[in-house]
Design a protein around this motif. Structure first.
Motif, PDB file in Angstrom:
ATOM      1  N   PRO A   1       0.782  -1.198  -0.073  1.00 38.48           N
ATOM      2  CA  PRO A   1       0.057  -0.129   0.035  1.00 38.48           C
ATOM      3  C   PRO A   1       0.900   1.245   0.025  1.00 38.48           C
ATOM      4  O   PRO A   1       2.216   1.323   0.274  1.00 38.48           O
ATOM      5  CB  PRO A   1      -0.749  -0.087   1.295  1.00 38.48           C
ATOM      6  N   VAL A   2       0.138   2.381  -0.509  1.00 40.55           N
ATOM      7  CA  VAL A   2       0.767   3.685  -0.147  1.00 40.55           C
ATOM      8  C   VAL A   2       0.520   4.455   1.147  1.00 40.55           C
ATOM      9  O   VAL A   2      -0.975   4.463   1.382  1.00 40.55           O
ATOM     10  CB  VAL A   2       0.478   4.634  -1.647  1.00 40.55           C
ATOM     11  N   VAL A   3       1.405   4.674   1.831  1.00 39.63           N
ATOM     12  CA  VAL A   3       1.114   5.240   3.315  1.00 39.63           C
ATOM     13  C   VAL A   3       1.708   6.513   3.397  1.00 39.63           C
ATOM     14  O   VAL A   3       2.749   6.695   2.929  1.00 39.63           O
ATOM     15  CB  VAL A   3       1.275   3.910   4.160  1.00 39.63           C
ATOM     16  N   PRO A   4       1.121   7.471   4.189  1.00 34.68           N
ATOM     17  CA  PRO A   4       1.833   8.758   4.599  1.00 34.68           C
ATOM     18  C   PRO A   4       2.882   8.574   5.540  1.00 34.68           C
ATOM     19  O   PRO A   4       3.109   7.619   6.131  1.00 34.68           O
ATOM     20  CB  PRO A   4       0.668   9.521   5.246  1.00 34.68           C
ATOM     21  N   GLY A   5       3.837   9.368   5.565  1.00 35.12           N
ATOM     22  CA  GLY A   5       5.027   9.294   6.380  1.00 35.12           C
ATOM     23  C   GLY A   5       6.223   8.577   5.632  1.00 35.12           C
ATOM     24  O   GLY A   5       7.417   8.438   6.541  1.00 35.12           O
ATOM     25  N   LYS A   6       6.375   7.926   4.516  1.00 37.43           N
ATOM     26  CA  LYS A   6       7.369   7.242   4.001  1.00 37.43           C
ATOM     27  C   LYS A   6       8.005   8.392   3.108  1.00 37.43           C
ATOM     28  O   LYS A   6       7.669   8.888   2.056  1.00 37.43           O
ATOM     29  CB  LYS A   6       6.972   6.141   2.965  1.00 37.43           C
TER      30      LYS A   6
ATOM     31  N   GLY B   1       1.695  16.746  -2.712  1.00 36.20           N
ATOM     32  CA  GLY B   1       0.890  16.171  -1.360  1.00 36.20           C
ATOM     33  C   GLY B   1       1.783  16.347  -0.253  1.00 36.20           C
ATOM     34  O   GLY B   1       2.581  17.315  -0.040  1.00 36.20           O
ATOM     35  N   ARG B   2       1.611  15.413   0.747  1.00 35.56           N
ATOM     36  CA  ARG B   2       2.330  15.336   2.239  1.00 35.56           C
ATOM     37  C   ARG B   2       3.868  14.911   1.834  1.00 35.56           C
ATOM     38  O   ARG B   2       3.725  13.681   1.941  1.00 35.56           O
ATOM     39  CB  ARG B   2       1.825  15.041   3.265  1.00 35.56           C
ATOM     40  N   ASP B   3       4.798  15.682   1.670  1.00 30.42           N
ATOM     41  CA  ASP B   3       6.133  15.038   1.393  1.00 30.42           C
ATOM     42  C   ASP B   3       6.191  13.877   0.429  1.00 30.42           C
ATOM     43  O   ASP B   3       6.925  12.897   0.460  1.00 30.42           O
ATOM     44  CB  ASP B   3       6.884  14.452   2.867  1.00 30.42           C
TER      45      ASP B   3
ATOM     46  N   SER C   1       0.683  11.591  -2.133  1.00 28.22           N
ATOM     47  CA  SER C   1      -0.397  12.304  -2.772  1.00 28.22           C
ATOM     48  C   SER C   1      -1.760  11.642  -2.566  1.00 28.22           C
ATOM     49  O   SER C   1      -2.081  10.821  -3.605  1.00 28.22           O
ATOM     50  CB  SER C   1      -0.079  12.696  -4.303  1.00 28.22           C
ATOM     51  N   GLN C   2      -2.739  12.201  -2.183  1.00 29.26           N
ATOM     52  CA  GLN C   2      -3.945  11.796  -1.879  1.00 29.26           C
ATOM     53  C   GLN C   2      -4.596  12.170  -3.349  1.00 29.26           C
ATOM     54  O   GLN C   2      -4.696  13.134  -3.513  1.00 29.26           O
ATOM     55  CB  GLN C   2      -4.719  12.437  -0.740  1.00 29.26           C
ATOM     56  N   LYS C   3      -5.584  10.854  -3.796  1.00 30.34           N
ATOM     57  CA  LYS C   3      -6.450  11.285  -4.753  1.00 30.34           C
ATOM     58  C   LYS C   3      -7.839  11.409  -4.823  1.00 30.34           C
ATOM     59  O   LYS C   3      -8.705  11.420  -5.745  1.00 30.34           O
ATOM     60  CB  LYS C   3      -5.994  10.227  -5.937  1.00 30.34           C
TER      61      LYS C   3
ATOM     62  N   ASP D   1     -11.023   9.012   0.659  1.00 34.45           N
ATOM     63  CA  ASP D   1     -10.486   8.189   1.459  1.00 34.45           C
ATOM     64  C   ASP D   1      -8.819   8.102   1.243  1.00 34.45           C
ATOM     65  O   ASP D   1      -8.438   8.293   0.339  1.00 34.45           O
ATOM     66  CB  ASP D   1     -11.102   6.870   0.894  1.00 34.45           C
ATOM     67  N   PRO D   2      -8.317   8.412   2.370  1.00 26.52           N
ATOM     68  CA  PRO D   2      -6.665   8.404   2.414  1.00 26.52           C
ATOM     69  C   PRO D   2      -6.071   7.291   1.700  1.00 26.52           C
ATOM     70  O   PRO D   2      -4.914   7.325   1.397  1.00 26.52           O
ATOM     71  CB  PRO D   2      -6.370   8.594   3.771  1.00 26.52           C
ATOM     72  N   LEU D   3      -6.751   6.112   1.692  1.00 28.45           N
ATOM     73  CA  LEU D   3      -5.994   4.999   0.786  1.00 28.45           C
ATOM     74  C   LEU D   3      -5.827   5.284  -0.599  1.00 28.45           C
ATOM     75  O   LEU D   3      -5.119   4.493  -1.315  1.00 28.45           O
ATOM     76  CB  LEU D   3      -6.976   3.844   1.210  1.00 28.45           C
ATOM     77  N   ASN D   4      -6.709   6.117  -1.107  1.00 22.89           N
ATOM     78  CA  ASN D   4      -6.332   6.313  -2.473  1.00 22.89           C
ATOM     79  C   ASN D   4      -5.259   7.431  -2.656  1.00 22.89           C
ATOM     80  O   ASN D   4      -5.380   8.786  -2.675  1.00 22.89           O
ATOM     81  CB  ASN D   4      -7.734   7.231  -2.960  1.00 22.89           C
ATOM     82  N   ALA D   5      -4.285   6.978  -2.768  1.00 24.34           N
ATOM     83  CA  ALA D   5      -2.879   7.901  -2.703  1.00 24.34           C
ATOM     84  C   ALA D   5      -1.940   7.216  -3.601  1.00 24.34           C
ATOM     85  O   ALA D   5      -2.017   6.015  -3.968  1.00 24.34           O
ATOM     86  CB  ALA D   5      -2.390   7.927  -1.569  1.00 24.34           C
ATOM     87  N   SER D   6      -0.765   7.893  -4.058  1.00 22.10           N
ATOM     88  CA  SER D   6       0.425   7.431  -4.734  1.00 22.10           C
ATOM     89  C   SER D   6       1.573   8.351  -4.184  1.00 22.10           C
ATOM     90  O   SER D   6       1.401   9.224  -3.384  1.00 22.10           O
ATOM     91  CB  SER D   6       0.380   8.085  -6.161  1.00 22.10           C
ATOM     92  N   TYR D   7       2.583   7.657  -4.302  1.00 23.20           N
ATOM     93  CA  TYR D   7       3.881   8.461  -4.131  1.00 23.20           C
ATOM     94  C   TYR D   7       4.148   9.391  -5.269  1.00 23.20           C
ATOM     95  O   TYR D   7       4.308   8.691  -6.688  1.00 23.20           O
ATOM     96  CB  TYR D   7       5.214   7.536  -3.852  1.00 23.20           C
TER      97      TYR D   7
END
Length: 387
Positions: free
Chosen positions: A49-54, A193-195, A198-200, A203-209
């Motif tokens: 998954p794509v997760v924040p904080g990475k 996005g946040r560092d 990038s949320q799409k 739902d925050p699960l919908n994201a990419s780096y």
């Protein structure tokens, strides 16, 4: 998206905008190398998954991330020749992890596919020139390497990114066009996005780096109908990777990447539902000195101003826009109206992707001075995108 609930509604706007156009090509490649992909079974572990904080780390993240479902390196820009003629160009390399044959030690197993797409917007002919290639990964011939940018499909390639200050090189040869270009950065990559997370969608699960490289200086040669000319200009590079695609409620998206005349950059997108309303929006603005501002959905608005109907497909596209980002309101105008790409014969999608100018919005439908140039991409105006 096949059965319609692929990835349980988790979205990646930029992933699908690149991959939907390659649907038929991807399925054909799988059938060719698998001897019938319909009977093949997923054999690998799940996509991460794509997760924040990475945190993004360079130069490592310039290269491929083969555990994720898909990623791409996407370059768009404007070129000018010695006679002052201006054209748009686009180059994209895709990497796809199929989860087929991952327990097969053979180098011929289609664990990874690499696909490429190139186009030139040529006002002299009033049309797009475009071409595609694809193949399963095979060392030295078709590959997407880790640790630096090195993607190739036969003699088409994009390489570089050995360090944040290093440039890139590309070469494309198609039937009626080709280019050999170098891209030189003047700043660090810009995270979206946040560092870089990038949320799409809500739902925050919908994201990419996701990071961008605006203001790449371009030099090299462009060939049209066998005639090479020296060109220069500026380009924009997006690199994005994720494991998810378009959500159930989305029909398509509108996206811009603009090199501003003052040395800054502007990226903005919105996801649309079936009624044309925004499901989600976001933007990133950056300056020449490296400062970055992330804009939430409440600060981003796309408003269509003028529409153009394709004489070939009958599809109507909003080719001029008012775009609001933060406190600024802009107007987008195309290099030419007909930048529709009909890839039904090869990839199953019809969409509009082309070179645009950015102006300061004036009163009413007017416009102020030109502020920058870049690319606009619009999908889902023919029908909902499917894979």
């Amino acid at each position: 998206m096949g059965a319609g609930r692929l990835a349980a509604g988790v979205a990646l706007v930029a992933l699908e905008r690149r991959l939907v156009r390659l649907r038929v090509l991807l399925l054909g490649a799988l059938m060719l190398v698998c001897g019938g992909a319909a009977q093949a079974q997923d054999s690998g572990p799940p996509y991460p998954p794509v997760v924040p904080g990475k945190a993004l780390v360079f130069p490592q993240d310039f290269g491929a991330h083969p555990a994720y479902r898909t990623e791409w390196w996407y370059i768009t820009g404007w070129l000018r020749d010695a006679a002052g003629v201006e054209r748009g160009f686009q180059l994209t390399f895709f990497r796809v992890r199929t989860r087929i044959g991952e327990d097969n030690p053979s180098r011929f197993a289609p664990r990874q596919l690499v696909l490429a797409h190139a186009a030139v917007a040529d006002p002299a002919t009033g049309r797009l020139r475009h071409a595609e290639r694809s193949g399963r990964a095979y060392p030295g011939l078709v590959e997407a390497l880790e640790g630096r940018t090195a993607v190739r499909v036969d003699d088409w390639f994009l390489e570089g990114g050995e360090s944040p200050a290093a440039g890139y090189r590309s070469r494309i040869e198609a039937e009626d066009f080709g280019f050999e270009l170098e891209f030189t950065p003047d700043r660090a990559p810009v995270p979206n996005g946040r560092d870089g997370y990038s949320q799409k969608a809500p739902d925050p699960l919908n994201a990419s780096y996701y990071y961008s490289r605006p203001q790449l200086a371009v030099s090299g040669s462009l060939r049209l109908d066998g005639e090479p000319v020296a060109v220069s200009g500026h380009a924009w590079l997006d690199h994005e990777w994720s494991s998810e695609i378009l959500p159930e409620g989305a029909r398509g998206w509108d996206w811009i990447g603009i090199n501003l005349g003052d040395g800054g950059g502007l990226m903005a997108f919105r996801m649309r539902d079936h009624e044309g309303r925004a499901l989600w929006a976001a933007a990133t603005t950056s300056t020449r000195d490296g400062s970055v501002r992330i804009h939430p959905p409440t600060e981003v608005r796309f408003e269509p101003l003028r529409r153009w109907r394709s004489p070939r497909t009958g599809i109507e596209y909003p080719v001029e826009w008012a775009v609001t980002v933060g406190e600024r309101r802009y107007r987008l105008r195309p290099l030419m109206d007909d930048q529709e790409l009909d890839s039904r014969a090869s990839t199953g999608a019809i969409y509009w992707e082309g070179a645009v100018r950015l102006h300061e919005a004036g009163g009413g439908a007017g416009e102020g001075p030109e502020l920058g140039r870049g690319y606009l991409e619009m999908t889902g105006y023919a029908e909902r995108l499917r894979m």
